[in-house]
Design a protein around this motif. Structure first.
Motif, mmCIF file in Angstrom:
data_model
loop_
_atom_site.group_PDB
_atom_site.id
_atom_site.type_symbol
_atom_site.label_atom_id
_atom_site.label_comp_id
_atom_site.label_asym_id
_atom_site.label_seq_id
_atom_site.Cartn_x
_atom_site.Cartn_y
_atom_site.Cartn_z
ATOM 1 N N THR A 243 0.834 -1.203 0.000
ATOM 2 C CA THR A 243 0.000 0.000 0.000
ATOM 3 C C THR A 243 0.871 1.258 0.000
ATOM 4 O OG1 THR A 243 -1.757 -1.152 1.206
ATOM 5 C CG2 THR A 243 -1.819 1.252 1.216
ATOM 6 N N GLY A 244 1.899 1.246 0.854
ATOM 7 C CA GLY A 244 2.795 2.402 0.918
ATOM 8 C C GLY A 244 3.517 2.644 -0.387
ATOM 9 N N ASP A 245 4.014 1.570 -1.008
ATOM 10 C CA ASP A 245 4.715 1.707 -2.286
ATOM 11 C C ASP A 245 3.783 2.231 -3.374
ATOM 12 O OD1 ASP A 245 7.001 0.768 -1.128
ATOM 13 O OD2 ASP A 245 6.804 -1.275 -1.893
ATOM 14 N N THR A 246 2.540 1.739 -3.375
ATOM 15 C CA THR A 246 1.577 2.157 -4.398
ATOM 16 C C THR A 246 1.233 3.634 -4.260
ATOM 17 O OG1 THR A 246 0.616 -0.065 -4.468
ATOM 18 C CG2 THR A 246 -0.717 1.731 -5.370
ATOM 19 N N ILE A 247 0.973 4.072 -3.032
ATOM 20 C CA ILE A 247 0.636 5.478 -2.808
ATOM 21 C C ILE A 247 1.830 6.374 -3.146
ATOM 22 C CG2 ILE A 247 0.023 7.182 -1.052
ATOM 23 C CD1 ILE A 247 -1.653 5.044 0.304
ATOM 24 N N ALA A 248 3.031 5.915 -2.761
ATOM 25 C CA ALA A 248 4.237 6.707 -3.061
ATOM 26 C C ALA A 248 4.428 6.860 -4.560
ATOM 27 C CB ALA A 248 5.456 6.030 -2.426
ATOM 28 N N GLN A 249 4.152 5.806 -5.305
ATOM 29 C CA GLN A 249 4.275 5.878 -6.762
ATOM 30 C C GLN A 249 3.248 6.828 -7.354
ATOM 31 O OE1 GLN A 249 3.441 2.231 -8.906
ATOM 32 N NE2 GLN A 249 4.889 2.772 -10.505
ATOM 33 N N LEU A 250 2.035 6.769 -6.840
ATOM 34 C CA LEU A 250 0.993 7.682 -7.317
ATOM 35 C C LEU A 250 1.353 9.130 -6.993
ATOM 36 C CD1 LEU A 250 -2.201 5.660 -6.293
ATOM 37 C CD2 LEU A 250 -1.345 6.041 -8.617
ATOM 38 N N ARG B 140 4.444 10.321 -6.683
ATOM 39 C CA ARG B 140 5.540 10.738 -7.569
ATOM 40 C C ARG B 140 5.034 11.130 -8.950
ATOM 41 N NH1 ARG B 140 8.146 6.302 -5.153
ATOM 42 N NH2 ARG B 140 7.669 5.006 -6.980
ATOM 43 N N ASN B 141 3.955 10.472 -9.372
ATOM 44 C CA ASN B 141 3.381 10.759 -10.686
ATOM 45 C C ASN B 141 2.308 11.840 -10.637
ATOM 46 O OD1 ASN B 141 4.982 8.837 -11.998
ATOM 47 N ND2 ASN B 141 3.565 7.191 -11.484
ATOM 48 N N ASP B 142 2.194 12.522 -9.474
ATOM 49 C CA ASP B 142 1.234 13.615 -9.294
ATOM 50 C C ASP B 142 -0.215 13.179 -9.497
ATOM 51 O OD1 ASP B 142 3.286 15.431 -8.758
ATOM 52 O OD2 ASP B 142 3.583 15.836 -10.893
ATOM 53 N N VAL B 143 -0.503 11.900 -9.224
ATOM 54 C CA VAL B 143 -1.882 11.410 -9.297
ATOM 55 C C VAL B 143 -2.580 11.630 -7.954
ATOM 56 C CG1 VAL B 143 -3.337 9.377 -9.675
ATOM 57 C CG2 VAL B 143 -1.243 9.694 -11.024
ATOM 58 N N VAL B 144 -1.827 11.498 -6.895
ATOM 59 C CA VAL B 144 -2.338 11.721 -5.543
ATOM 60 C C VAL B 144 -1.515 12.824 -4.891
ATOM 61 C CG1 VAL B 144 -2.582 10.722 -3.240
ATOM 62 C CG2 VAL B 144 -3.188 9.372 -5.249
ATOM 63 N N ASP B 145 -2.193 13.780 -4.280
ATOM 64 C CA ASP B 145 -1.519 14.901 -3.621
ATOM 65 C C ASP B 145 -1.559 14.674 -2.117
ATOM 66 O OD1 ASP B 145 -0.321 17.232 -2.941
ATOM 67 O OD2 ASP B 145 -1.989 18.547 -3.520
ATOM 68 N N ILE B 146 -0.432 14.258 -1.554
ATOM 69 C CA ILE B 146 -0.346 13.989 -0.116
ATOM 70 C C ILE B 146 1.082 14.224 0.328
ATOM 71 C CG2 ILE B 146 0.138 11.529 -0.478
ATOM 72 C CD1 ILE B 146 -1.370 10.938 2.112
ATOM 73 N N GLY B 147 1.212 14.688 1.571
ATOM 74 C CA GLY B 147 2.544 14.917 2.108
ATOM 75 C C GLY B 147 3.149 13.615 2.608
ATOM 76 N N GLU B 148 4.075 13.726 3.544
ATOM 77 C CA GLU B 148 4.639 12.519 4.132
ATOM 78 C C GLU B 148 3.513 11.722 4.791
ATOM 79 O OE1 GLU B 148 7.710 11.388 3.834
ATOM 80 O OE2 GLU B 148 8.069 13.108 2.510
ATOM 81 N N PHE B 149 3.522 10.428 4.625
ATOM 82 C CA PHE B 149 2.398 9.632 5.127
ATOM 83 C C PHE B 149 2.896 8.332 5.741
ATOM 84 C CE2 PHE B 149 3.200 8.200 0.844
ATOM 85 C CZ PHE B 149 3.070 6.823 0.925
ATOM 86 N N ASP B 150 2.008 7.706 6.464
ATOM 87 C CA ASP B 150 2.284 6.413 7.077
ATOM 88 C C ASP B 150 1.082 5.517 6.816
ATOM 89 O OD1 ASP B 150 3.602 4.442 8.459
ATOM 90 O OD2 ASP B 150 2.898 5.098 10.423
#
Length: 202
Positions: A152-159, A161-171
């Motif tokens: 889940t973390g890797d998927t969100i981080a990839q999204l 990086r591709n500016d699909v999801v706008d979120i700061g540092e997350f856990d």
């Protein structure tokens, strides 16, 4: 342990083809838990397949670093690996002289490992105690939860990086709740395994 006929099953034939010496003894030891820990047939299938891949590397004269065999096998077989990454991995292996198609066709399933252990080697698995069952269940579910969090973390981080999801540092935190349908009492998995019984059954 019974002597293994070279043609006992696919695993026996593959072990001979790749000269996997000592494999039978290791499989029985790992499965029955006579060593430091006990492995499932799925885990044993991974061990066998990694040894097959390692033997193919050595036959092709391909040098490898520590952990590279395990990672290459993951890239070839894991569900969370993209098709592009898998194709790239296969192309690199073929370029190095590793016959990927043959190697992959020689990989064994956990059912093949089980059949080899019980039918060819006549190994028997002792019935685990309740405590052992609980310990293995906790390890299995904990590993599944950790993997879910990682994917889940890797998927969100990839999204991100591709500016699909706008979120700061997350856990990412994965929590599983078990609800008793009789009394509607809720437990985390750890709580249920520690209590071993619901409040309404006490």
């Amino acid at each position: 342990m019974a002597d293994r006929d070279a043609t006992c099953c696919k695993l026996g034939r593959v072990a001979d083809a790749y000269s996997l010496s000592g494999l039978d003894e290791d499989l029985v030891s790992y499965w029955t838990g006579t060593g430091d820990e006990q492995y499932s047939t799925r885990e044993l299938a991974t061990i066998v397949n990694q040894r097959i891949l390692e033997a193919a590397f050595e036959t092709a004269g391909v040098s490898y670093k520590q952990g590279e065999i395990e990672n290459t096998y993951r890239l070839l077989s894991a569900d969370d690996v993209t098709s592009g990454t898998r194709v790239q991995t296969r192309n690199e292996l073929e370029r190095d002289g590793v016959p990927v198609d043959d190697v992959e066709s020689d990989f064994v399933s956990h059912q093949t490992v089980y059949n080899h252990l019980t039918k060819c080697l006549e190994a028997e698995l002792a019935t685990p105690s309740d405590e052992e069952r609980l310990e293995r269940a906790e390890e299995k579910l904990g590993a599944l939860q950790n993997r879910t969090e990682a994917v889940t973390g890797d998927t969100i981080a990839q999204l991100r990086r591709n500016d699909v999801v706008d979120i700061g540092e997350f856990d990412v935190l994965v929590s599983v709740t078990v609800t008793c349908e009789e009394c509607q009492q809720q437990y985390t998995v750890r709580e249920l395994l520690e209590e071993r019984t619901c409040a309404c059954s006490g």
